[in-house]
Motif scaffolding. Structure first.
Motif, PDB file in Angstrom:
ATOM      1  N   LEU A 292     -34.380 -20.600 -46.218  1.00 19.12           N
ATOM      2  CA  LEU A 292     -34.730 -21.774 -45.424  1.00 19.12           C
ATOM      3  C   LEU A 292     -35.405 -22.845 -46.284  1.00 19.12           C
ATOM      4  O   LEU A 292     -35.064 -24.031 -46.203  1.00 19.12           O
ATOM      5  N   CYS A 293     -36.339 -22.423 -47.110  1.00 17.22           N
ATOM      6  CA  CYS A 293     -37.049 -23.379 -47.971  1.00 17.22           C
ATOM      7  C   CYS A 293     -36.096 -24.065 -48.947  1.00 17.22           C
ATOM      8  O   CYS A 293     -36.179 -25.282 -49.166  1.00 17.22           O
ATOM      9  N   LEU A 294     -35.184 -23.290 -49.514  1.00 17.68           N
ATOM     10  CA  LEU A 294     -34.230 -23.868 -50.459  1.00 17.68           C
ATOM     11  C   LEU A 294     -33.244 -24.796 -49.756  1.00 17.68           C
ATOM     12  O   LEU A 294     -32.848 -25.832 -50.304  1.00 17.68           O
ATOM     13  N   LEU A 295     -32.849 -24.439 -48.542  1.00 17.79           N
ATOM     14  CA  LEU A 295     -31.970 -25.321 -47.771  1.00 17.79           C
ATOM     15  C   LEU A 295     -32.639 -26.665 -47.508  1.00 17.79           C
ATOM     16  O   LEU A 295     -32.012 -27.724 -47.622  1.00 17.79           O
ATOM     17  N   GLN A 296     -33.919 -26.607 -47.154  1.00 13.54           N
ATOM     18  CA  GLN A 296     -34.605 -27.869 -46.888  1.00 13.54           C
ATOM     19  C   GLN A 296     -34.707 -28.727 -48.147  1.00 13.54           C
ATOM     20  O   GLN A 296     -34.462 -29.936 -48.114  1.00 13.54           O
ATOM     21  N   LEU A 297     -35.071 -28.093 -49.257  1.00 13.94           N
ATOM     22  CA  LEU A 297     -35.135 -28.839 -50.512  1.00 13.94           C
ATOM     23  C   LEU A 297     -33.786 -29.461 -50.844  1.00 13.94           C
ATOM     24  O   LEU A 297     -33.698 -30.619 -51.259  1.00 13.94           O
ATOM     25  N   ARG A 298     -32.730 -28.690 -50.631  1.00 15.48           N
ATOM     26  CA  ARG A 298     -31.398 -29.165 -51.004  1.00 15.48           C
ATOM     27  C   ARG A 298     -30.939 -30.325 -50.115  1.00 15.48           C
ATOM     28  O   ARG A 298     -30.417 -31.330 -50.608  1.00 15.48           O
ATOM     29  N   TYR A 299     -31.139 -30.193 -48.791  1.00 17.70           N
ATOM     30  CA  TYR A 299     -30.648 -31.272 -47.935  1.00 17.70           C
ATOM     31  C   TYR A 299     -31.497 -32.534 -48.090  1.00 17.70           C
ATOM     32  O   TYR A 299     -30.985 -33.659 -47.993  1.00 17.70           O
ATOM     33  N   LYS A 300     -32.799 -32.375 -48.360  1.00 16.77           N
ATOM     34  CA  LYS A 300     -33.629 -33.562 -48.585  1.00 16.77           C
ATOM     35  C   LYS A 300     -33.211 -34.283 -49.867  1.00 16.77           C
ATOM     36  O   LYS A 300     -33.194 -35.521 -49.926  1.00 16.77           O
ATOM     37  N   TRP A 301     -32.895 -33.507 -50.881  1.00 14.96           N
ATOM     38  CA  TRP A 301     -32.420 -34.107 -52.131  1.00 14.96           C
ATOM     39  C   TRP A 301     -31.095 -34.843 -51.895  1.00 14.96           C
ATOM     40  O   TRP A 301     -30.917 -35.984 -52.322  1.00 14.96           O
ATOM     41  N   SER A 302     -30.188 -34.183 -51.188  1.00 18.48           N
ATOM     42  CA  SER A 302     -28.885 -34.801 -50.923  1.00 18.48           C
ATOM     43  C   SER A 302     -29.020 -36.040 -50.047  1.00 18.48           C
ATOM     44  O   SER A 302     -28.335 -37.050 -50.267  1.00 18.48           O
ATOM     45  N   SER A 303     -29.906 -35.970 -49.060  1.00 15.77           N
ATOM     46  CA  SER A 303     -30.096 -37.124 -48.177  1.00 15.77           C
ATOM     47  C   SER A 303     -30.698 -38.301 -48.927  1.00 15.77           C
ATOM     48  O   SER A 303     -30.287 -39.455 -48.742  1.00 15.77           O
ATOM     49  N   ALA A 304     -31.666 -38.012 -49.781  1.00 18.32           N
ATOM     50  CA  ALA A 304     -32.340 -39.083 -50.509  1.00 18.32           C
ATOM     51  C   ALA A 304     -31.385 -39.838 -51.419  1.00 18.32           C
ATOM     52  O   ALA A 304     -31.512 -41.055 -51.604  1.00 18.32           O
ATOM     53  N   TYR A 305     -30.416 -39.114 -51.962  1.00 16.60           N
ATOM     54  CA  TYR A 305     -29.477 -39.751 -52.889  1.00 16.60           C
ATOM     55  C   TYR A 305     -28.084 -39.908 -52.288  1.00 16.60           C
ATOM     56  O   TYR A 305     -27.112 -40.126 -52.999  1.00 16.60           O
ATOM     57  N   ARG A 306     -28.002 -39.787 -50.955  1.00 15.44           N
ATOM     58  CA  ARG A 306     -26.767 -40.035 -50.212  1.00 15.44           C
ATOM     59  C   ARG A 306     -25.582 -39.255 -50.769  1.00 15.44           C
ATOM     60  O   ARG A 306     -24.479 -39.790 -50.949  1.00 15.44           O
ATOM     61  N   LEU A 307     -25.828 -37.994 -51.035  1.00 11.25           N
ATOM     62  CA  LEU A 307     -24.738 -37.128 -51.473  1.00 11.25           C
ATOM     63  C   LEU A 307     -23.915 -36.705 -50.263  1.00 11.25           C
ATOM     64  O   LEU A 307     -24.395 -36.673 -49.130  1.00 11.25           O
ATOM     65  N   SER A 308     -22.676 -36.349 -50.500  1.00  9.22           N
ATOM     66  CA  SER A 308     -21.719 -36.160 -49.404  1.00  9.22           C
ATOM     67  C   SER A 308     -22.009 -34.938 -48.532  1.00  9.22           C
ATOM     68  O   SER A 308     -21.512 -34.846 -47.405  1.00  9.22           O
ATOM     69  N   ASP A 309     -22.802 -33.989 -49.037  1.00 14.18           N
ATOM     70  CA  ASP A 309     -23.004 -32.744 -48.288  1.00 14.18           C
ATOM     71  C   ASP A 309     -24.271 -32.746 -47.438  1.00 14.18           C
ATOM     72  O   ASP A 309     -24.642 -31.724 -46.867  1.00 14.18           O
ATOM     73  N   SER A 310     -24.946 -33.877 -47.320  1.00 14.47           N
ATOM     74  CA  SER A 310     -26.255 -33.888 -46.667  1.00 14.47           C
ATOM     75  C   SER A 310     -26.181 -33.475 -45.195  1.00 14.47           C
ATOM     76  O   SER A 310     -27.025 -32.712 -44.713  1.00 14.47           O
ATOM     77  N   GLN A 311     -25.174 -33.953 -44.453  1.00 21.72           N
ATOM     78  CA  GLN A 311     -25.081 -33.610 -43.035  1.00 21.72           C
ATOM     79  C   GLN A 311     -24.777 -32.128 -42.830  1.00 21.72           C
ATOM     80  O   GLN A 311     -25.354 -31.477 -41.948  1.00 21.72           O
ATOM     81  N   ALA A 312     -23.887 -31.588 -43.637  1.00 23.23           N
ATOM     82  CA  ALA A 312     -23.558 -30.165 -43.532  1.00 23.23           C
ATOM     83  C   ALA A 312     -24.774 -29.305 -43.870  1.00 23.23           C
ATOM     84  O   ALA A 312     -25.020 -28.265 -43.239  1.00 23.23           O
ATOM     85  N   LEU A 313     -25.551 -29.733 -44.853  1.00 21.49           N
ATOM     86  CA  LEU A 313     -26.746 -28.985 -45.231  1.00 21.49           C
ATOM     87  C   LEU A 313     -27.791 -29.019 -44.121  1.00 21.49           C
ATOM     88  O   LEU A 313     -28.462 -28.016 -43.858  1.00 21.49           O
ATOM     89  N   TYR A 314     -27.913 -30.159 -43.462  1.00 23.95           N
ATOM     90  CA  TYR A 314     -28.872 -30.243 -42.363  1.00 23.95           C
ATOM     91  C   TYR A 314     -28.461 -29.309 -41.223  1.00 23.95           C
ATOM     92  O   TYR A 314     -29.314 -28.644 -40.612  1.00 23.95           O
ATOM     93  N   ALA A 315     -27.169 -29.234 -40.950  1.00 26.80           N
ATOM     94  CA  ALA A 315     -26.684 -28.322 -39.906  1.00 26.80           C
ATOM     95  C   ALA A 315     -26.989 -26.868 -40.276  1.00 26.80           C
ATOM     96  O   ALA A 315     -27.394 -26.064 -39.427  1.00 26.80           O
ATOM     97  N   SER A 316     -26.815 -26.527 -41.554  1.00 25.35           N
ATOM     98  CA  SER A 316     -27.139 -25.169 -42.012  1.00 25.35           C
ATOM     99  C   SER A 316     -28.635 -24.902 -41.900  1.00 25.35           C
ATOM    100  O   SER A 316     -29.059 -23.796 -41.536  1.00 25.35           O
ATOM    101  N   PHE A 317     -29.427 -25.917 -42.206  1.00 25.04           N
ATOM    102  CA  PHE A 317     -30.880 -25.793 -42.086  1.00 25.04           C
ATOM    103  C   PHE A 317     -31.271 -25.528 -40.631  1.00 25.04           C
ATOM    104  O   PHE A 317     -32.113 -24.663 -40.348  1.00 25.04           O
ATOM    105  N   GLN A 318     -30.658 -26.233 -39.701  1.00 26.61           N
ATOM    106  CA  GLN A 318     -30.933 -26.003 -38.282  1.00 26.61           C
ATOM    107  C   GLN A 318     -30.603 -24.562 -37.877  1.00 26.61           C
ATOM    108  O   GLN A 318     -31.374 -23.911 -37.165  1.00 26.61           O
ATOM    109  N   THR A 319     -29.461 -24.081 -38.346  1.00 24.78           N
ATOM    110  CA  THR A 319     -29.044 -22.717 -38.006  1.00 24.78           C
ATOM    111  C   THR A 319     -30.047 -21.693 -38.517  1.00 24.78           C
ATOM    112  O   THR A 319     -30.410 -20.740 -37.812  1.00 24.78           O
ATOM    113  N   ARG A 320     -30.520 -21.882 -39.750  1.00 31.24           N
ATOM    114  CA  ARG A 320     -31.503 -20.956 -40.316  1.00 31.24           C
ATOM    115  C   ARG A 320     -32.836 -21.044 -39.572  1.00 31.24           C
ATOM    116  O   ARG A 320     -33.513 -20.031 -39.375  1.00 31.24           O
TER     117      ARG A 320
END
Length: 383
Positions: A292-320
């Protein structure tokens, strides 16, 4: 005629016998081994006396007191100092004494915690060396010491002791024995490697995350530079490995019947997890929390730099997050230990909670705050 050690041992036995789950105050499954070791080590005796006293106060809802003003705490510290000047200094009993002091302070002392005992634990472990396979008491204690030292080493600089194969093998062996499910040993070994790697890299990762919130005035806001790509790749690899370990461990435990999903009308989502033992839930919640902690770090990084996987990562974070919530009903029954050491992971889930879910989580934090006043006050107020 009974001795002081006899009386303290009897008090500890009373606690354990009346509620076996209370052993979760420490990660060692061998609290029952402590009483017969008290006669030969005054430091261990006085640390246990402090533990029993504040433990009883907590259960009777007596307001907590800062340890610095408690005579029993002063006595335990003096006993430890004297023991460290004797032939008993380099012993498993002295290690147990320091670990009990650390855990007791961490759970019950409303004052500030500043890594008082961790340095001593690390030094003593290095002097003692890894436990022998047949030393179950020391092996069980090693589980406790590992969970104590990882946050300390993250803060102060990583210790290469945990890269030593002998120490790795000893920790995996004691974790497997602690859980009692041999089939989970491969996941435990994998998780240990991941924990060590993530903990070693965490300071640099957090510096990178801080740069998201405080970018340089000269840097373009969302420039996907080589540094950004490198960090994204590293986070992806760590998150994927942690996710695989977490999912595999849960699947295997459910296959073995050690974890079941049960109906619970009092729970916010209707079903929650039931575990065959408190020892098992300790490890499984650690697996999920790390991912969970790594998912949050990853999606925040992707969101901050507008990487293409940010929405999918947020959905995975919600599931966890939803999965972690399913641990809460069980955890609340042994809340003192489990919820305390995983408080940061539970706090992360507030980010995706709706109002009903947030109220449920805040109730958990208020319960925890009842025995360590002020520890969750900022979180409760902010939410």
């Amino acid at each position: 005629m009974t001795t002081s050690a006899d009386r303290i041992a009897a008090r500890l036995v009373h606690h354990i016998d009346n509620a076996p789950e209370r052993r979760m105050i420490m990660q060692t499954a061998r609290l029952e081994d402590f009483p017969r070791r008290l006669d030969g080590n005054a430091s261990l005796r006085d640390s246990i006396a402090l533990l029993c006293s504040v433990w009883a106060s907590y259960r009777s809802k007596t307001p907590s007191t800062e340890f610095i003003s408690m005579p029993l705490y002063g006595k335990a510290i003096r006993s430890l100092s004297r023991t460290l000047e004797t032939d008993h200094a380099i012993s498993v009993e002295t290690l147990a004494s320091i670990a009990i002091l650390q855990r007791t302070e961490d759970l019950f002392d409303p004052g500030d915690r500043r890594f008082i005992h961790e340095k001593g634990i690390a030094s003593l472990l290095a002097r003692l060396g890894p436990p022998k396979p047949d030393d179950k008491f020391y092996s069980s204690l090693l589980c406790e010491c590992y969970s104590i030292l990882v946050p300390y080493w993250v803060k102060t600089g990583w210790n290469t002791m945990l890269d030593d194969p002998a120490w790795k093998a000893a920790i995996v062996a004691c974790m497997t024995d602690y859980i009692g499910i041999q089939e989970l040993q491969p996941m435990l070994a994998s998780s240990l490697t991941q924990y060590n790697h993530v903990s070693q890299r965490l300071p640099e990762i957090m510096r990178g995350m801080k740069a998201i919130n405080t970018p340089s005035d000269k840097a373009p806001g969302f420039d996907v530079s080589s540094l950004v790509s490198k960090m994204a790749t590293e986070l992806r690899d760590m998150e994927a490995a942690a996710g695989e370990t977490s999912s595999s461990a849960m699947a295997k435990a459910m296959e073995l019947g050690a974890v079941t999903e049960v109906d619970d009308p009092t729970f916010i989502h209707g079903t929650c997890y039931h575990f065959s033992s408190t020892n098992l839930v300790q490890s499984l919640i650690s697996f999920v929390s790390l991912h969970l902690c790594l998912l949050q770090l990853r999606y925040k990084w992707s969101s901050a730099y507008r990487l293409s996987d940010s929405q999918a990562l947020y959905a995975s974070f919600q599931t966890r997050c939803h999965q972690l919530w399913k641990f809460i009903p069980f955890v609340r029954r042994v809340k003192l230990f489990l919820a305390n050491i995983h408080q940061d992971a539970f706090a992360l889930t507030l980010e995706i909670a709706n109002q009903r879910e947030k109220r449920y989580l805040l109730d958990l934090f208020k319960e925890l705050d009842s025995y360590a006043p002020g520890r969750f006050e900022a979180l409760i107020t902010a939410s």
